[in-house]
Design a protein around this motif. Structure first.
Motif, PDB file in Angstrom:
ATOM      1  N   SER A 115       0.838  -1.191   0.000  1.00  0.00           N
ATOM      2  CA  SER A 115       0.000   0.000   0.000  1.00  0.00           C
ATOM      3  C   SER A 115       0.878   1.247   0.000  1.00  0.00           C
ATOM      4  N   PRO A 116       0.333   2.390  -0.469  1.00  0.00           N
ATOM      5  CA  PRO A 116       1.128   3.631  -0.467  1.00  0.00           C
ATOM      6  C   PRO A 116       1.674   3.982   0.913  1.00  0.00           C
ATOM      7  N   GLN A 117       0.884   3.707   1.975  1.00  0.00           N
ATOM      8  CA  GLN A 117       1.351   4.006   3.325  1.00  0.00           C
ATOM      9  C   GLN A 117       2.563   3.170   3.688  1.00  0.00           C
ATOM     10  N   SER A 170      -8.662  -5.193  -9.341  1.00  0.00           N
ATOM     11  CA  SER A 170      -8.463  -3.790  -8.991  1.00  0.00           C
ATOM     12  C   SER A 170      -9.192  -3.427  -7.705  1.00  0.00           C
ATOM     13  N   ARG A 171     -10.438  -3.849  -7.586  1.00  0.00           N
ATOM     14  CA  ARG A 171     -11.219  -3.513  -6.395  1.00  0.00           C
ATOM     15  C   ARG A 171     -10.678  -4.242  -5.161  1.00  0.00           C
ATOM     16  N   MET A 172     -10.303  -5.496  -5.327  1.00  0.00           N
ATOM     17  CA  MET A 172      -9.796  -6.257  -4.183  1.00  0.00           C
ATOM     18  C   MET A 172      -8.432  -5.743  -3.719  1.00  0.00           C
ATOM     19  N   THR A 173      -7.596  -5.380  -4.678  1.00  0.00           N
ATOM     20  CA  THR A 173      -6.271  -4.861  -4.326  1.00  0.00           C
ATOM     21  C   THR A 173      -6.390  -3.538  -3.590  1.00  0.00           C
ATOM     22  N   ASP A 174      -7.318  -2.681  -4.015  1.00  0.00           N
ATOM     23  CA  ASP A 174      -7.546  -1.416  -3.319  1.00  0.00           C
ATOM     24  C   ASP A 174      -7.921  -1.659  -1.859  1.00  0.00           C
ATOM     25  N   VAL A 175      -8.720  -2.684  -1.625  1.00  0.00           N
ATOM     26  CA  VAL A 175      -9.115  -3.018  -0.243  1.00  0.00           C
ATOM     27  C   VAL A 175      -7.908  -3.492   0.558  1.00  0.00           C
ATOM     28  N   ILE A 176      -7.099  -4.363  -0.039  1.00  0.00           N
ATOM     29  CA  ILE A 176      -5.884  -4.856   0.650  1.00  0.00           C
ATOM     30  C   ILE A 176      -4.995  -3.691   1.048  1.00  0.00           C
ATOM     31  N   PHE A 177      -4.770  -2.765   0.116  1.00  0.00           N
ATOM     32  CA  PHE A 177      -3.930  -1.608   0.403  1.00  0.00           C
ATOM     33  C   PHE A 177      -4.579  -0.683   1.438  1.00  0.00           C
ATOM     34  N   GLU A 178      -5.901  -0.590   1.394  1.00  0.00           N
ATOM     35  CA  GLU A 178      -6.607   0.276   2.339  1.00  0.00           C
ATOM     36  C   GLU A 178      -6.326  -0.134   3.777  1.00  0.00           C
ATOM     37  N   PHE A 179      -6.174  -1.441   4.008  1.00  0.00           N
ATOM     38  CA  PHE A 179      -5.938  -1.928   5.363  1.00  0.00           C
ATOM     39  C   PHE A 179      -4.467  -2.267   5.617  1.00  0.00           C
ATOM     40  N   ILE A 211      -8.734  -9.419   8.750  1.00  0.00           N
ATOM     41  CA  ILE A 211     -10.159  -9.780   8.776  1.00  0.00           C
ATOM     42  C   ILE A 211     -11.019  -8.620   8.293  1.00  0.00           C
ATOM     43  N   ARG A 212     -10.671  -7.409   8.688  1.00  0.00           N
ATOM     44  CA  ARG A 212     -11.438  -6.252   8.211  1.00  0.00           C
ATOM     45  C   ARG A 212     -11.334  -6.142   6.687  1.00  0.00           C
ATOM     46  N   ALA A 213     -10.168  -6.458   6.173  1.00  0.00           N
ATOM     47  CA  ALA A 213      -9.999  -6.441   4.718  1.00  0.00           C
ATOM     48  C   ALA A 213     -10.873  -7.510   4.058  1.00  0.00           C
ATOM     49  N   ALA A 214     -10.921  -8.711   4.652  1.00  0.00           N
ATOM     50  CA  ALA A 214     -11.734  -9.793   4.084  1.00  0.00           C
ATOM     51  C   ALA A 214     -13.215  -9.425   4.075  1.00  0.00           C
ATOM     52  N   LEU A 215     -13.687  -8.830   5.162  1.00  0.00           N
ATOM     53  CA  LEU A 215     -15.087  -8.400   5.224  1.00  0.00           C
ATOM     54  C   LEU A 215     -15.390  -7.333   4.189  1.00  0.00           C
ATOM     55  N   LYS A 216     -14.449  -6.384   4.026  1.00  0.00           N
ATOM     56  CA  LYS A 216     -14.641  -5.311   3.029  1.00  0.00           C
ATOM     57  C   LYS A 216     -14.590  -5.888   1.613  1.00  0.00           C
ATOM     58  N   MET A 217     -13.739  -6.891   1.376  1.00  0.00           N
ATOM     59  CA  MET A 217     -13.658  -7.523   0.050  1.00  0.00           C
ATOM     60  C   MET A 217     -14.982  -8.208  -0.297  1.00  0.00           C
ATOM     61  N   ARG A 218     -15.561  -8.870   0.673  1.00  0.00           N
ATOM     62  CA  ARG A 218     -16.849  -9.523   0.443  1.00  0.00           C
ATOM     63  C   ARG A 218     -17.939  -8.490   0.143  1.00  0.00           C
ATOM     64  N   LYS A 219     -17.876  -7.363   0.845  1.00  0.00           N
ATOM     65  CA  LYS A 219     -18.851  -6.291   0.610  1.00  0.00           C
ATOM     66  C   LYS A 219     -18.655  -5.656  -0.769  1.00  0.00           C
TER      67      LYS A 219
END
Length: 561
Positions: free
Chosen positions: A358-360, A415-424, A454-462
């Motif tokens: 992730s950028p961070q 693209s959407r899943m990777t954004d979630v991974i990086f977000e967390f 886990i938060r990333a997994a929940l967000k990926m499912r959403k």
């Protein structure tokens, strides 16, 4: 031409300034050679504008140029020029001065007996191509007694009413020395922007030194901590190329300069009491030599050495001062080159890291100390949480869609899943077919790695549910998600030709097995992950499972919404 002829006071993009007298009825302006005024500027059209004399007025007309013509910042099609108007054509600024209100210049004192010759010379000065412009501008900085005579014959003789008084030879010599310094410093600065190859730039600088200092041999020596005592030149310059391969820098001279941190000049090297007659000095018949150190802040990083073998060509104190000035500029060049190298290395490292982190995380890695950047990516034993997810029934999905649609669908999903991974704050390990592998805790560990996974997994499912809500029936799919926490080896792994940042170990295998055994849109986690997050998420015990390759069963839990 009369003294009250209107003129244009021109300043070009490169800073050159001159006057152009509007002696013709029509004056065309553009990039083409057939114009009266030629500007070699990419923003100037081939036929850009025209100035026409109409009675006592002068009219500026834009010739449908691509970038337009401006007077006092306003774009015009045609306008009558007023004294003081500022015309902008590309990067050039032209100030119109009428005959009544023209500001006097030094040209008002000229004897115009040779007007035609002057006009021809003036036009040649204006119409200079960029590559010629650079050469002429820099060379005119370099004035020597010989060049003064040559230049005097090159231009038309325009006598002035008040000639300046004759300067004495000492003053002229001083100005010539300053001239040489300006010439070399200007050329070095210019080539820093033109030449991107570091070694080529160093060779060019030594060439420039030979232009202003009459030497037979020249050496540029760079040192570093690993090669202490090594005075092998990185650049060697010879006035006579036939002697190539037969000369070498004086180690004695370089060592004294670097050890004593001083600049040295000797008029008779072989008889100088400061140096024992070394083999290099005697064998190469060095008559005169000088050497200056190259500084990097408080540290000497090299030296420039010049030698002369001719009895009548001894270096002077002026030569040494000139070489010291060049040495200071050289130090700036080396510092800039070192900075540019670090910037390129950081850009390459950032580009490589952004593929996985992730950028961070990338920013955190780049903010670490210089010595530990690569250490972060070296293989080491760490505790991480590994997340796997893949598409349910991807083979059947691929069969009913054409390859292009499959590719577009995967790219959208990844693209959407990777954004979630990086977000967390996770690290994208790899894509394998329709499968995604992510890691939380490498290369930088945090106390809440399992929680963020886990938060990333929940967000990926959403995110998947949102994506499927707008998809056609033939493009809808579900995913499985599984994760596990444990010790792995994390770092750059591969061959010298291809290195990738990844994690390997039994914990990775368990995470993969958990994902493979999950139901559509189900999130399964291992026992260690559950232990770390059980008080923060709604979970349920699935029971123990025995996976292929494991001798003992593993307790499995499901993360609920």
């Amino acid at each position: 031409m009369k003294k009250d002829t209107p003129l244009l006071r021109i300043t070009e993009l490169d800073g050159r300034s001159y006057d152009y007298f509007l002696a013709d009825e029509d004056v065309t302006i553009g990039r083409g050679d057939d114009n009266n005024l030629t500007f070699f500027d990419p923003k100037v059209s081939r036929k850009h504008a025209k100035i026409t004399k109409k009675g006592k007025s002068y009219v500026l007309t834009d010739l449908e140029s691509f970038n337009g013509t401006r007077i006092n910042a306003d774009f015009i099609t045609s306008a009558i020029l007023k004294s003081g108007d500022e015309i902008r054509i590309g990067g050039a600024v032209l100030i119109f001065q009428s005959e009544e209100q023209r500001i006097p210049s030094t040209d008002d004192n000229l004897d115009f007996a040779k007007v035609d010759e002057y006009k021809q010379w003036q036009h040649q000065t204006i119409a200079i191509k960029p590559q010629e412009c650079t050469k002429i501008d820099s060379q005119t900085l370099l004035i020597t007694p010989q060049s003064r005579q040559k230049k005097a014959r090159s231009f038309p003789v325009l006598s002035r009413k008040d000639k300046p008084p004759e300067k004495d030879e000492a003053e002229i010599s001083r100005l010539e020395r300053m001239n040489k310094v300006l010439f070399v410093l200007y050329e070095i600065s210019r080539h820093m922007n033109l030449i991107h190859d570091f070694n080529e730039l160093l060779r060019k600088i030594i060439d420039l030194i030979f232009v202003v200092i009459d030497a037979d041999y020249g050496f540029l020596i760079l040192t570093d901590e690993e090669s202490e005592g090594d005075f092998t030149p990185v650049v060697v310059k010879l006035k006579d190329e036939k002697r190539k391969g037969k000369i070498r820098a004086s180690r004695t001279l370089c060592k004294k300069v670097i050890d004593d941190r001083v600049a040295l000049l000797t008029s008779n090297a072989m008889a100088d009491a400061r140096f024992s007659p070394t083999e290099s000095l005697v064998k190469q018949k060095i008559r005169s030599a000088m050497c200056v150190p190259l500084w990097q802040k408080e540290k000497i990083i090299g030296a420039i050495q010049l030698d002369s073998t001719r009895l009548g060509n001894q270096f002077t104190q002026d030569d040494l001062e000139l070489l010291k000035a060049i040495g200071c500029q050289m130090s700036m060049v080396l510092e800039q080159a070192n900075l540019n190298k670090k910037i390129r290395e950081e850009e390459e490292l950032r580009s490589r890291l952004e593929r996985y982190h992730s950028p961070q995380v990338v920013d955190m890695i780049l903010k670490t100390t210089e010595g530990s950047k690569e250490d972060l990516l070296e293989a080491k034993d760490v505790s991480v949480t590994i997340l796997f997810t893949d598409i349910v029934g991807f083979t059947r999905l691929s069969e009913r869609l054409n390859p292009l649609d499959v590719n577009m669908l995967l790219n959208q999903y990844f693209s959407r899943m990777t954004d979630v991974i990086f977000e967390f704050g996770g690290t994208l390990d790899k894509y394998v077919g329709d499968r995604i592998m992510a890691v939380f805790g490498a290369p930088l560990q945090k106390e809440d790695d399992a929680e963020r996974a886990i938060r990333a997994a929940l967000k990926m499912r959403k995110e998947l549910a949102s994506m499927m809500a707008n998809a056609s029936e033939d493009k809808k799919f579900d995913v499985r998600l599984g994760m596990n926490t444990g010790h792995v080896v994390a770092g750059n792994i591969g061959s010298p030709k291809r290195m990738d940042y990844t994690v390997i170990g039994d914990s990775v295998n368990i995470a993969s097995r958990l994902e493979a055994s999950a139901e559509p849109n189900q999130i399964l986690i291992g026992e260690e992950t559950y232990r770390q997050v059980k008080k923060k998420f709604n979970t349920r015990k699935v029971g123990s499972k025995t996976f292929r390759g494991k001798s003992k069963p593993i307790m499995v839990y499901e993360v609920l919404d």
